[in-house]
Design a protein around this motif. Sequence first.
Motif, PDB file in Angstrom:
ATOM      1  N   GLN A  13       0.697  -1.194   0.052  1.00 59.00           N
ATOM      2  CA  GLN A  13       0.055   0.081   0.072  1.00 59.00           C
ATOM      3  C   GLN A  13       0.918   1.169  -0.004  1.00 59.00           C
ATOM      4  O   GLN A  13       0.695   2.159  -0.721  1.00 59.00           O
ATOM      5  N   ALA A  14       1.820   1.284   0.561  1.00 59.48           N
ATOM      6  CA  ALA A  14       2.754   2.293   0.898  1.00 59.48           C
ATOM      7  C   ALA A  14       3.656   2.668  -0.484  1.00 59.48           C
ATOM      8  O   ALA A  14       3.697   3.882  -0.873  1.00 59.48           O
ATOM      9  N   ALA A  15       3.874   1.505  -0.974  1.00 61.27           N
ATOM     10  CA  ALA A  15       4.663   1.725  -2.743  1.00 61.27           C
ATOM     11  C   ALA A  15       3.524   2.367  -3.467  1.00 61.27           C
ATOM     12  O   ALA A  15       3.805   3.135  -4.073  1.00 61.27           O
ATOM     13  N   GLU A  16       2.244   1.990  -3.422  1.00 62.54           N
ATOM     14  CA  GLU A  16       1.275   2.375  -4.254  1.00 62.54           C
ATOM     15  C   GLU A  16       0.887   3.792  -4.164  1.00 62.54           C
ATOM     16  O   GLU A  16       0.764   4.740  -4.929  1.00 62.54           O
ATOM     17  N   ARG A  17       0.967   4.169  -2.946  1.00 67.48           N
ATOM     18  CA  ARG A  17       0.570   5.634  -2.500  1.00 67.48           C
ATOM     19  C   ARG A  17       1.707   6.449  -2.861  1.00 67.48           C
ATOM     20  O   ARG A  17       1.423   7.753  -3.396  1.00 67.48           O
ATOM     21  N   ALA A  18       3.015   6.005  -2.717  1.00 70.36           N
ATOM     22  CA  ALA A  18       4.033   6.853  -3.145  1.00 70.36           C
ATOM     23  C   ALA A  18       4.195   6.874  -4.798  1.00 70.36           C
ATOM     24  O   ALA A  18       5.363   7.597  -5.283  1.00 70.36           O
ATOM     25  N   GLY A  19       3.751   5.930  -5.321  1.00 70.22           N
ATOM     26  CA  GLY A  19       3.878   5.854  -6.889  1.00 70.22           C
ATOM     27  C   GLY A  19       5.151   5.141  -7.215  1.00 70.22           C
ATOM     28  O   GLY A  19       5.947   5.508  -8.223  1.00 70.22           O
ATOM     29  N   LEU A  20       5.424   4.271  -6.157  1.00 70.81           N
ATOM     30  CA  LEU A  20       6.745   3.469  -6.396  1.00 70.81           C
ATOM     31  C   LEU A  20       6.515   2.146  -6.789  1.00 70.81           C
ATOM     32  O   LEU A  20       5.470   1.408  -6.788  1.00 70.81           O
ATOM     33  N   HIS A  21       7.747   1.501  -7.840  1.00 75.39           N
ATOM     34  CA  HIS A  21       7.558   0.225  -8.525  1.00 75.39           C
ATOM     35  C   HIS A  21       7.983  -0.845  -7.126  1.00 75.39           C
ATOM     36  O   HIS A  21       8.793  -0.561  -6.635  1.00 75.39           O
ATOM     37  N   VAL A  22       6.809  -1.502  -6.752  1.00 80.40           N
ATOM     38  CA  VAL A  22       6.892  -2.425  -5.560  1.00 80.40           C
ATOM     39  C   VAL A  22       8.174  -3.388  -5.597  1.00 80.40           C
ATOM     40  O   VAL A  22       8.636  -3.448  -4.781  1.00 80.40           O
ATOM     41  N   ASP A  23       8.487  -4.164  -7.006  1.00 79.89           N
ATOM     42  CA  ASP A  23       9.484  -4.894  -7.018  1.00 79.89           C
ATOM     43  C   ASP A  23      10.857  -4.171  -6.797  1.00 79.89           C
ATOM     44  O   ASP A  23      11.844  -4.676  -6.000  1.00 79.89           O
ATOM     45  N   ARG A  24      11.052  -2.908  -7.118  1.00 81.02           N
ATOM     46  CA  ARG A  24      12.122  -1.995  -7.057  1.00 81.02           C
ATOM     47  C   ARG A  24      12.202  -1.843  -5.666  1.00 81.02           C
ATOM     48  O   ARG A  24      13.436  -1.965  -4.993  1.00 81.02           O
ATOM     49  N   LEU A  25      11.375  -1.572  -4.876  1.00 87.13           N
ATOM     50  CA  LEU A  25      11.274  -1.021  -3.545  1.00 87.13           C
ATOM     51  C   LEU A  25      11.771  -2.425  -2.619  1.00 87.13           C
ATOM     52  O   LEU A  25      12.739  -2.245  -1.620  1.00 87.13           O
ATOM     53  N   VAL A  26      11.109  -3.578  -3.052  1.00 85.18           N
ATOM     54  CA  VAL A  26      11.495  -4.701  -2.168  1.00 85.18           C
ATOM     55  C   VAL A  26      13.060  -5.219  -2.428  1.00 85.18           C
ATOM     56  O   VAL A  26      13.710  -5.444  -1.611  1.00 85.18           O
ATOM     57  N   ALA A  27      13.528  -4.828  -3.593  1.00 85.84           N
ATOM     58  CA  ALA A  27      14.880  -5.300  -4.212  1.00 85.84           C
ATOM     59  C   ALA A  27      15.694  -4.383  -3.030  1.00 85.84           C
ATOM     60  O   ALA A  27      16.705  -4.855  -2.640  1.00 85.84           O
ATOM     61  N   GLU A  28      15.452  -3.092  -3.095  1.00 85.30           N
ATOM     62  CA  GLU A  28      16.252  -2.272  -2.140  1.00 85.30           C
ATOM     63  C   GLU A  28      16.473  -2.650  -0.802  1.00 85.30           C
ATOM     64  O   GLU A  28      17.823  -2.782   0.003  1.00 85.30           O
ATOM     65  N   LEU A  29      15.121  -3.131  -0.229  1.00 86.09           N
ATOM     66  CA  LEU A  29      15.212  -3.469   1.081  1.00 86.09           C
ATOM     67  C   LEU A  29      15.769  -4.828   1.512  1.00 86.09           C
ATOM     68  O   LEU A  29      16.454  -4.760   2.328  1.00 86.09           O
ATOM     69  N   GLU A  30      15.797  -5.792   0.376  1.00 92.42           N
ATOM     70  CA  GLU A  30      16.391  -7.085   0.359  1.00 92.42           C
ATOM     71  C   GLU A  30      18.001  -7.048   0.257  1.00 92.42           C
ATOM     72  O   GLU A  30      18.695  -8.072   0.789  1.00 92.42           O
ATOM     73  N   ALA A  31      18.387  -5.889  -0.158  1.00 89.86           N
ATOM     74  CA  ALA A  31      19.679  -5.644  -0.442  1.00 89.86           C
ATOM     75  C   ALA A  31      20.411  -5.124   0.783  1.00 89.86           C
ATOM     76  O   ALA A  31      21.720  -5.107   0.625  1.00 89.86           O
ATOM     77  N   LEU A  32      19.871  -4.659   1.795  1.00 91.11           N
ATOM     78  CA  LEU A  32      20.241  -4.114   2.923  1.00 91.11           C
ATOM     79  C   LEU A  32      21.110  -5.177   3.789  1.00 91.11           C
ATOM     80  O   LEU A  32      20.914  -6.437   3.556  1.00 91.11           O
ATOM     81  N   PRO A  33      22.494  -4.676   4.106  1.00 91.86           N
ATOM     82  CA  PRO A  33      23.181  -5.559   4.893  1.00 91.86           C
ATOM     83  C   PRO A  33      22.575  -6.177   6.301  1.00 91.86           C
ATOM     84  O   PRO A  33      21.683  -5.547   6.838  1.00 91.86           O
ATOM     85  N   ALA A  34      22.945  -7.402   6.412  1.00 98.79           N
ATOM     86  CA  ALA A  34      22.491  -7.855   7.708  1.00 98.79           C
ATOM     87  C   ALA A  34      22.622  -6.976   9.032  1.00 98.79           C
ATOM     88  O   ALA A  34      23.667  -6.068   9.073  1.00 98.79           O
ATOM     89  N   ALA A  35      22.082  -7.073  10.041  1.00 99.61           N
ATOM     90  CA  ALA A  35      22.268  -6.043  11.170  1.00 99.61           C
ATOM     91  C   ALA A  35      23.649  -6.361  11.823  1.00 99.61           C
ATOM     92  O   ALA A  35      24.199  -7.455  11.928  1.00 99.61           O
ATOM     93  N   SER A  36      24.249  -5.326  12.144  1.00100.64           N
ATOM     94  CA  SER A  36      25.635  -5.389  12.842  1.00100.64           C
ATOM     95  C   SER A  36      25.297  -5.379  14.312  1.00100.64           C
ATOM     96  O   SER A  36      24.342  -5.088  14.965  1.00100.64           O
ATOM     97  N   SER A  37      26.395  -5.920  14.959  1.00 93.03           N
ATOM     98  CA  SER A  37      26.251  -6.131  16.659  1.00 93.03           C
ATOM     99  C   SER A  37      26.039  -4.875  17.166  1.00 93.03           C
ATOM    100  O   SER A  37      25.649  -4.705  18.412  1.00 93.03           O
ATOM    101  N   GLU A  38      26.413  -3.741  16.497  1.00 94.84           N
ATOM    102  CA  GLU A  38      26.319  -2.211  17.155  1.00 94.84           C
ATOM    103  C   GLU A  38      24.940  -1.764  17.021  1.00 94.84           C
ATOM    104  O   GLU A  38      24.551  -0.945  17.956  1.00 94.84           O
ATOM    105  N   GLN A  39      24.095  -2.392  16.231  1.00 97.06           N
ATOM    106  CA  GLN A  39      22.933  -1.805  16.180  1.00 97.06           C
ATOM    107  C   GLN A  39      21.761  -2.403  17.187  1.00 97.06           C
ATOM    108  O   GLN A  39      21.772  -3.718  17.240  1.00 97.06           O
ATOM    109  N   ARG A  40      21.194  -1.587  17.924  1.00 98.23           N
ATOM    110  CA  ARG A  40      20.259  -1.849  19.039  1.00 98.23           C
ATOM    111  C   ARG A  40      18.889  -2.247  18.247  1.00 98.23           C
ATOM    112  O   ARG A  40      18.353  -1.653  17.523  1.00 98.23           O
ATOM    113  N   ASP A  41      18.439  -3.691  18.631  1.00 96.86           N
ATOM    114  CA  ASP A  41      17.075  -3.908  18.552  1.00 96.86           C
ATOM    115  C   ASP A  41      16.077  -3.678  19.385  1.00 96.86           C
ATOM    116  O   ASP A  41      16.382  -4.168  20.573  1.00 96.86           O
ATOM    117  N   TRP A  42      15.497  -2.380  19.165  1.00100.32           N
ATOM    118  CA  TRP A  42      14.638  -1.921  20.505  1.00100.32           C
ATOM    119  C   TRP A  42      13.388  -2.807  20.932  1.00100.32           C
ATOM    120  O   TRP A  42      12.905  -2.681  21.734  1.00100.32           O
TER     121      TRP A  42
END
Length: 218
Positions: free
Chosen positions: A39-68
Amino acid sequence: MDLLEQTVGRIALSLPGATRIFHTHNIDFCCGGRISLRQAAERAGLHVDRLVAELEALPAASSEQRDWREASNDELIEHILTRYHDVHRQQLPELIRMARRVEQVHGERESCPNGLADLLMDIHQEMESHMQKEEQILFPMLRSGMGAQAQGPIAVMRHEHDDHGENLEQVMLLTNDITPPKGACTTWRALYTGLREFREDLMEHIHLENNLLFERAG
């Protein structure tokens, strides 16, 4: 679970770096955190596959990042107070000062954000009132384990968060999406750098409250 069907708020909590991508695409993950990524991608006029690809390309969490999500309410509230409440109280007076200066010196230019200083004054007053209500009423209730009794105050805070989101939209409109014009002076550029930082901080702040702290109290 398929990323597209997850809520934007859940993705922002669980995927380190997702908020940066959401900022880039102007996806509201704080006040609008309860809608799905599709829904967010549609509202923003973004190609959903491209948005998912960007998110899936993110590196895994590093130990310094706090999971709140793993923090206690006390730890989360303390983080919100020091990282966001204290910081907003430093940010806004300086932003107001710089905005007044830019309007005084460059007010005749078409690209000048006339009215920004007054808008920031309103934001400052509304946020100070809002933060005091959290500090004096809501957060003590949540620290005491009174989440069930806190649903009324939480509903008020969520509504005020929506108002903050609308104020940020006004900031974006006045400033051409916080983009300084060609030839902007140092103060003007510094103002917009500070505005961008404030906007990102406020969105992260609202996101942690709406999508994590308040959800726990249900």
